[in-house]
Motif scaffolding. Structure first.
Motif, PDB file in Angstrom:
ATOM      1  N   ARG A  58    -101.591  26.143 -45.361  1.00 54.60           N
ATOM      2  CA  ARG A  58    -102.054  26.397 -46.725  1.00 54.60           C
ATOM      3  C   ARG A  58    -100.999  27.180 -47.504  1.00 54.60           C
ATOM      4  O   ARG A  58    -100.670  26.830 -48.646  1.00 54.60           O
ATOM      5  CB  ARG A  58    -103.389  27.142 -46.714  1.00 54.60           C
ATOM      6  CG  ARG A  58    -103.929  27.455 -48.112  1.00 54.60           C
ATOM      7  CD  ARG A  58    -105.281  28.136 -48.040  1.00 54.60           C
ATOM      8  NE  ARG A  58    -106.305  27.236 -47.537  1.00 54.60           N
ATOM      9  CZ  ARG A  58    -106.956  26.348 -48.286  1.00 54.60           C
ATOM     10  NH1 ARG A  58    -106.679  26.229 -49.569  1.00 54.60           N
ATOM     11  NH2 ARG A  58    -107.882  25.582 -47.748  1.00 54.60           N
ATOM     12  N   ASP A  59    -100.468  28.219 -46.904  1.00 51.86           N
ATOM     13  CA  ASP A  59     -99.451  29.014 -47.578  1.00 51.86           C
ATOM     14  C   ASP A  59     -98.140  28.237 -47.705  1.00 51.86           C
ATOM     15  O   ASP A  59     -97.408  28.381 -48.693  1.00 51.86           O
ATOM     16  CB  ASP A  59     -99.208  30.314 -46.821  1.00 51.86           C
ATOM     17  CG  ASP A  59    -100.388  31.272 -46.926  1.00 51.86           C
ATOM     18  OD1 ASP A  59    -101.183  31.110 -47.885  1.00 51.86           O
ATOM     19  OD2 ASP A  59    -100.516  32.152 -46.066  1.00 51.86           O
ATOM     20  N   ALA A  88     -98.412  25.929 -50.687  1.00 57.65           N
ATOM     21  CA  ALA A  88     -98.448  26.706 -51.928  1.00 57.65           C
ATOM     22  C   ALA A  88     -97.059  27.195 -52.299  1.00 57.65           C
ATOM     23  O   ALA A  88     -96.676  27.224 -53.473  1.00 57.65           O
ATOM     24  CB  ALA A  88     -99.407  27.882 -51.792  1.00 57.65           C
ATOM     25  N   SER A  95    -107.863  21.027 -51.674  1.00 55.94           N
ATOM     26  CA  SER A  95    -108.053  22.475 -51.540  1.00 55.94           C
ATOM     27  C   SER A  95    -106.704  23.184 -51.493  1.00 55.94           C
ATOM     28  O   SER A  95    -106.509  24.225 -52.145  1.00 55.94           O
ATOM     29  CB  SER A  95    -108.847  22.769 -50.268  1.00 55.94           C
ATOM     30  OG  SER A  95    -108.928  24.165 -50.034  1.00 55.94           O
ATOM     31  N   ARG A 151    -105.106  23.110 -54.929  1.00 59.37           N
ATOM     32  CA  ARG A 151    -105.676  24.089 -55.858  1.00 59.37           C
ATOM     33  C   ARG A 151    -105.000  25.445 -55.669  1.00 59.37           C
ATOM     34  O   ARG A 151    -104.780  26.177 -56.636  1.00 59.37           O
ATOM     35  CB  ARG A 151    -107.188  24.212 -55.643  1.00 59.37           C
ATOM     36  CG  ARG A 151    -107.959  22.989 -56.092  1.00 59.37           C
ATOM     37  CD  ARG A 151    -109.420  23.296 -56.353  1.00 59.37           C
ATOM     38  NE  ARG A 151    -110.137  23.756 -55.163  1.00 59.37           N
ATOM     39  CZ  ARG A 151    -110.681  22.946 -54.264  1.00 59.37           C
ATOM     40  NH1 ARG A 151    -110.572  21.625 -54.413  1.00 59.37           N
ATOM     41  NH2 ARG A 151    -111.330  23.422 -53.225  1.00 59.37           N
ATOM     42  N   ASP A 152    -104.654  25.747 -54.426  1.00 58.57           N
ATOM     43  CA  ASP A 152    -103.947  27.001 -54.177  1.00 58.57           C
ATOM     44  C   ASP A 152    -102.523  26.978 -54.728  1.00 58.57           C
ATOM     45  O   ASP A 152    -101.962  28.028 -55.062  1.00 58.57           O
ATOM     46  CB  ASP A 152    -103.905  27.293 -52.667  1.00 58.57           C
ATOM     47  CG  ASP A 152    -105.068  28.179 -52.235  1.00 58.57           C
ATOM     48  OD1 ASP A 152    -106.001  28.346 -53.050  1.00 58.57           O
ATOM     49  OD2 ASP A 152    -105.045  28.693 -51.108  1.00 58.57           O
ATOM     50  N   ARG A 159    -103.266  28.172 -58.089  1.00 59.17           N
ATOM     51  CA  ARG A 159    -103.819  29.533 -58.157  1.00 59.17           C
ATOM     52  C   ARG A 159    -102.777  30.601 -57.828  1.00 59.17           C
ATOM     53  O   ARG A 159    -102.739  31.655 -58.453  1.00 59.17           O
ATOM     54  CB  ARG A 159    -104.984  29.651 -57.173  1.00 59.17           C
ATOM     55  CG  ARG A 159    -106.241  28.916 -57.615  1.00 59.17           C
ATOM     56  CD  ARG A 159    -107.262  28.909 -56.501  1.00 59.17           C
ATOM     57  NE  ARG A 159    -108.473  28.198 -56.874  1.00 59.17           N
ATOM     58  CZ  ARG A 159    -109.372  27.756 -55.996  1.00 59.17           C
ATOM     59  NH1 ARG A 159    -109.183  27.956 -54.701  1.00 59.17           N
ATOM     60  NH2 ARG A 159    -110.448  27.127 -56.412  1.00 59.17           N
ATOM     61  N   ARG A 160    -101.888  30.309 -56.859  1.00 60.66           N
ATOM     62  CA  ARG A 160    -100.984  31.372 -56.426  1.00 60.66           C
ATOM     63  C   ARG A 160     -99.642  30.855 -55.922  1.00 60.66           C
ATOM     64  O   ARG A 160     -98.886  31.587 -55.299  1.00 60.66           O
ATOM     65  CB  ARG A 160    -101.646  32.181 -55.302  1.00 60.66           C
ATOM     66  CG  ARG A 160    -102.044  31.350 -54.084  1.00 60.66           C
ATOM     67  CD  ARG A 160    -102.819  32.179 -53.068  1.00 60.66           C
ATOM     68  NE  ARG A 160    -103.221  31.407 -51.922  1.00 60.66           N
ATOM     69  CZ  ARG A 160    -102.475  31.188 -50.838  1.00 60.66           C
ATOM     70  NH1 ARG A 160    -101.253  31.692 -50.797  1.00 60.66           N
ATOM     71  NH2 ARG A 160    -102.931  30.481 -49.828  1.00 60.66           N
ATOM     72  N   GLU A 171    -111.565  29.945 -44.186  1.00 61.90           N
ATOM     73  CA  GLU A 171    -110.780  28.727 -44.282  1.00 61.90           C
ATOM     74  C   GLU A 171    -111.722  27.541 -44.102  1.00 61.90           C
ATOM     75  O   GLU A 171    -112.824  27.678 -43.557  1.00 61.90           O
ATOM     76  CB  GLU A 171    -109.683  28.711 -43.217  1.00 61.90           C
ATOM     77  CG  GLU A 171    -108.714  27.531 -43.275  1.00 61.90           C
ATOM     78  CD  GLU A 171    -108.052  27.375 -44.617  1.00 61.90           C
ATOM     79  OE1 GLU A 171    -108.690  26.734 -45.492  1.00 61.90           O
ATOM     80  OE2 GLU A 171    -106.925  27.875 -44.802  1.00 61.90           O
TER      81      GLU A 171
END
Length: 814
Positions: free
Chosen positions: A523-524, A527, A667, A670-671, A674-675, A784
């Motif tokens: 996820r990170d 992003a 999902s 979206r991150d 967001r960041r 998560e």
């Protein structure tokens, strides 16, 4: 007396003989010519050439295609005053004769005999002119004249007078590609027929005699003289009275070119429509009067135009002023006529107006525009115009207006949002933006470059550019299909792979900033757009598997390299293909086919084609499967899946990836907003946006593709010759602002649409350090999402520390 009677008798004999000989000659001529004459029955159902009309989804004109401008009208739609003007000009006895005017013919014969000229005035009725327009060549001969007369008789017997007059008014040429009275009224006066004044009616009636050399634009004085003649004939024939005649004669003529009022600026889109319609209906589609209703949204297209052009101009200003577009050596006392001559070679492009610098000093410069106005640009408005040195360097800020502009320079200016003129320049960089509906593939906006007038190449559909990191979501989707989860931890560390194609035989991929973060969750990693994680991930699931998997998003095998570079976006794709691929995530896992034509009707309003796209159906239980995509390009230049026919058969789009897979990738995306690298999109103040930036080696391409559940948009920025955009020109800087500006309009007043979590997704607590399930008392645990079976599998794994060797190998391999 007897002698006189005898002479009179001889004259009668000669007259009768002449009549008999003439009748015999005429009969012989008819016997010889009649068999070769065409049937006039075709005039009962004439299909006049009418241009192809392309409209937006809400009926606004996008473009008209065809060599002729014509709008056929019924005789009832032609005002009586206009009809009378043509009758007075061409054939006052039209409603009385049977097709020919004997006195006119005799007059023409007499003039021919006495002057020796082949072409003389008079002799042809409106019916004869109709015969000539539809059946005969412009050849000047007695045979053609006789054919014209015989055809006129046949036409009169087959059609009513009103029908003949309607054919004449709709077929006549009025100059400047205008055919028919309705097109002429629109072109010269910008009016409908019932809006014309008496003087304008007379002017239009005067044109068919000399359409190229006697129209009010080519020869205004001659046209006005001819208008006076027609008005005089109308007065003599009692169609108007003296007061009307005097008023019309005194009326100034206001004719000027009025092109069809294009209401939507979408030339790249219009050209795609033209090609598709011709493919469906043949070459006659451009002249048979078809009307095409498209999927284009006029409001969104305007937003795309503004966003793309503003984005390119801002990019251009960041890199400095490249100097004047041209220069004219003008005398100090040059006149406006000479200024206009200097500006003549330049035309406005995409809102950028050419301007001639007439004076320049320390604090300001004066510029002249082709419309005759002069504008003043003061020094503060020129501060951006630091001299361009190279892609990464600019000169110092100007200290005087004359540092930027010299008298005689030809530059570009534009108006800002407040209506103030500012200095600009034509950007060298290009861009493309395309947006579609993820539920059925309807293309709602498309722009293929800064200016269609400057370049016809459609970068939205025809380009083949590397998407860079914008391709990573597809790799992640393949990984989720192979058991990885958003919580999986991979090692961001240096790695090398054998590559015989390189001089040293080794490929060593790098991150954009040449740094490494060590173990990091997927996820990170997405992003932050970590390159090495994508490469390791692809290596883990195998290039072969991923290459086959990409067809699920509509990419053809030829577009995707069969190497690890796939992970870094080395494919060759167009923005439309990227938008289609991302639509799979936006709609929950279905592959849709982009389309641009909704409906085609013929000139009579009959529907000849109606789009029936495969539509996403979430409530359907049986979806047609999708095999790998075909390498054959579809109508929009992208590979269309072989199963499209099956999908159309059920009107339901085929599922191509698991709904849970689509949700997990969305999902992560979206991150990104967001960041992550797309955080600037949070300026839209919405929580339902997802997307990904993309940048290629040496900043040759900048991308952003993003979506919510109602719309997907992909934007690309770059140079056609693959030059670098310059240091720091990442997707987030060059492409994302364009996407944001477009989506600001696209999502205005649209409620937020949350991405619904499908069944089979578990929300679990994990340890962010290792991606494993966290204990109930772990204070550092975070939530998560992952597939239920993946959560169950993680629950069976030993806690960290009990199998450190396995964990170390995981970091090392991945």
């Amino acid at each position: 007396m007897r002698v006189f009677l005898r002479l009179l008798r001889y004259a009668a004999y000669l007259g009768v003989a002449g009549i008999l000989i003439g009748a015999a000659a005429l009969g012989t001529a008819y016997w010889l010519i009649a068999p070769r004459l065409p049937s006039v029955d075709v005039l009962k159902d004439v299909r006049l050439q009418v241009p192809l009309r392309v409209e937006s989804a809400d009926g606004k004109l996008i473009a008209m295609f065809g060599e002729t401008k014509r709008t056929p009208v019924r005789i009832e739609e032609v005002p009586l005053q206009l009809r009378n003007a043509f009758l007075a000009a061409e054939d006052a006895d039209f409603y009385k004769h049977s097709g020919i005017d004997p006195s006119g013919i005799l007059r023409a014969v007499w003039l021919t005999a006495t002057t020796g000229r082949k072409q003389v005035a008079g002799g042809s009725t409106i019916t004869q002119q109709v015969a000539r327009m539809f059946f005969l060549s412009p050849e000047v001969s007695y045979t053609r004249k006789l054919s014209e007369i015989f055809l006129a008789f046949r036409i009169e017997s087959a059609l009513s007078k009103d029908d003949i007059l309607a054919l004449y008014l709709n077929k006549s040429f009025f100059g400047h590609r205008s055919y028919g009275i309705a097109a002429a009224a629109e072109f010269y006066y910008g009016k409908k027929l019932d809006q014309l004044t008496l003087a304008e009616c007379a002017m239009l009636a005067s044109i068919p005699k000399f359409p190229s050399t006697g129209n009010p634009l080519s020869r205004p004085e001659r046209a006005k003289e001819r208008r006076g003649y027609v008005l005089g004939r109308m007065l003599d024939d009692h169609y108007i009275d003296q007061a009307q005649y005097s008023a019309a004669m005194a009326e100034p003529d206001t004719a000027q070119a009025h092109e069809p009022p294009v209401e939507v600026d979408a030339p790249y889109f219009a050209e795609l429509v033209r090609l598709e319609v011709m493919e469906r209906l043949g070459n006659n589609a451009l002249t048979d009067g078809y009307r095409v209703r498209t999927t284009l949204d006029a409001t969104l297209q305007e937003a795309a135009n503004n966003a793309l052009r503003n984005g390119l101009l801002l990019y251009d200003q960041r890199h400095g002023f490249r100097g004047a577009e041209g220069h004219a050596d003008l005398a100090v006392d040059a006149t406006p006529a000479q200024w206009n001559q200097a500006l003549a070679p330049y035309r406005p492009l995409a809102g950028l107006v050419p301007a001639l610098v007439t004076a320049s000093g320390k604090d300001s410069a004066t510029l002249y525009l082709a419309d005759g106005q002069s504008i003043l640009l003061e020094l503060p408005a020129l501060q951006w115009a630091r001299r361009y040195l190279d892609d990464d360097h600019r000169g110092p800020a100007p200290k005087a207006a004359s540092d930027v502009l010299k008298a005689g320079d030809v530059v570009r200016v534009t108006r800002d949002d407040k209506g103030t003129w500012t200095l600009s320049q034509l950007p060298n960089a290009e861009a493309a933006l395309v947006a579609l509906r993820p539920d059925d593939g309807a293309v709602v906006s498309l722009i293929g470059g800064f200016s269609f007038a400057r370049s016809k190449f459609n970068r939205a559909t025809q380009s083949a550019r590397q998407p860079g990191s914008g391709f990573k979501p597809f790799i992640y989707s393949a990984a989720f299909d192979r058991g990885f989860t958003p919580a999986s931890v991979l090692n961001d560390a240096p790695v090398s792979f054998p590559d015989p194609s390189r001089p040293d035989g080794v490929w060593t991929p790098k991150n954009d900033d040449d740094t490494f973060q060590g173990p990091i969750r997927l996820r990170d990693a997405l992003a932050k757009s970590v390159n090495l994680i994508s490469v390791r991930l692809l290596d883990a699931i195998s290039v072969r598997y991923a290459h086959e998997y990409m067809s699920r998003f509509g990419f053809s095998p030829a577009q995707i390299p069969q190497s690890l570079s796939m992970a870094l976006g080395s494919a060759a794709v167009a923005p439309l293909a990227m938008a289609r691929g991302y639509a799979v995530f936006a709609n929950g896992g279905y592959l849709i086919d982009p389309y641009i034509v909704s409906e085609i009707t013929d000139r009579d309003g009959k529907v000849v084609y109606h789009a029936d796209p495969a539509v996403v159906c979430h409530s359907c239980t049986d979806h047609p499967p999708l095999p790998p995509a075909s390498a054959t390009p579809g109508p929009l230049g992208i590979g269309i899946a072989n199963a499209t026919d099956a999908a159309d058969a059920t009107h339901s789009a085929g599922r191509t990836i698991d709904a849970r897979n689509a949700y997990l990738v969305s999902s992560l995306l979206r991150d990104v907003i967001r960041r992550g690298t797309g955080a600037a999109a949070m300026s839209l103040k919405r929580n339902d946006l997802a997307g990904k930036t993309g940048t290629t080696n040496d900043h040759r391409d900048a991308w952003f593709t993003g979506f919510n559940s109602t719309i997907v948009a992909s934007c690309w920025v770059g140079f056609d010759d693959f030059s670098t955009l310059g240091r720091g020109e990442f997707g987030a800087k060059a492409a994302l602002p364009i996407w944001i500006d477009f989506m600001r309009t696209a999502l205005k007043d649209v409620p937020e649409q949350p991405f619904d979590m499908p069944p089979g997704i578990a929300r679990v607590r994990i340890d962010p350090a290792n991606g494993l399930l966290a204990g109930a008392d772990d204070p550092n645990a975070i939530l998560e999402v992952m597939k239920t079976e993946d959560a169950e599998r993680l629950a069976t794994q030993p806690p960290p520390g009990q199998d450190s060797t396995r964990q170390h190998e995981a970091y090392d391999v991945f």
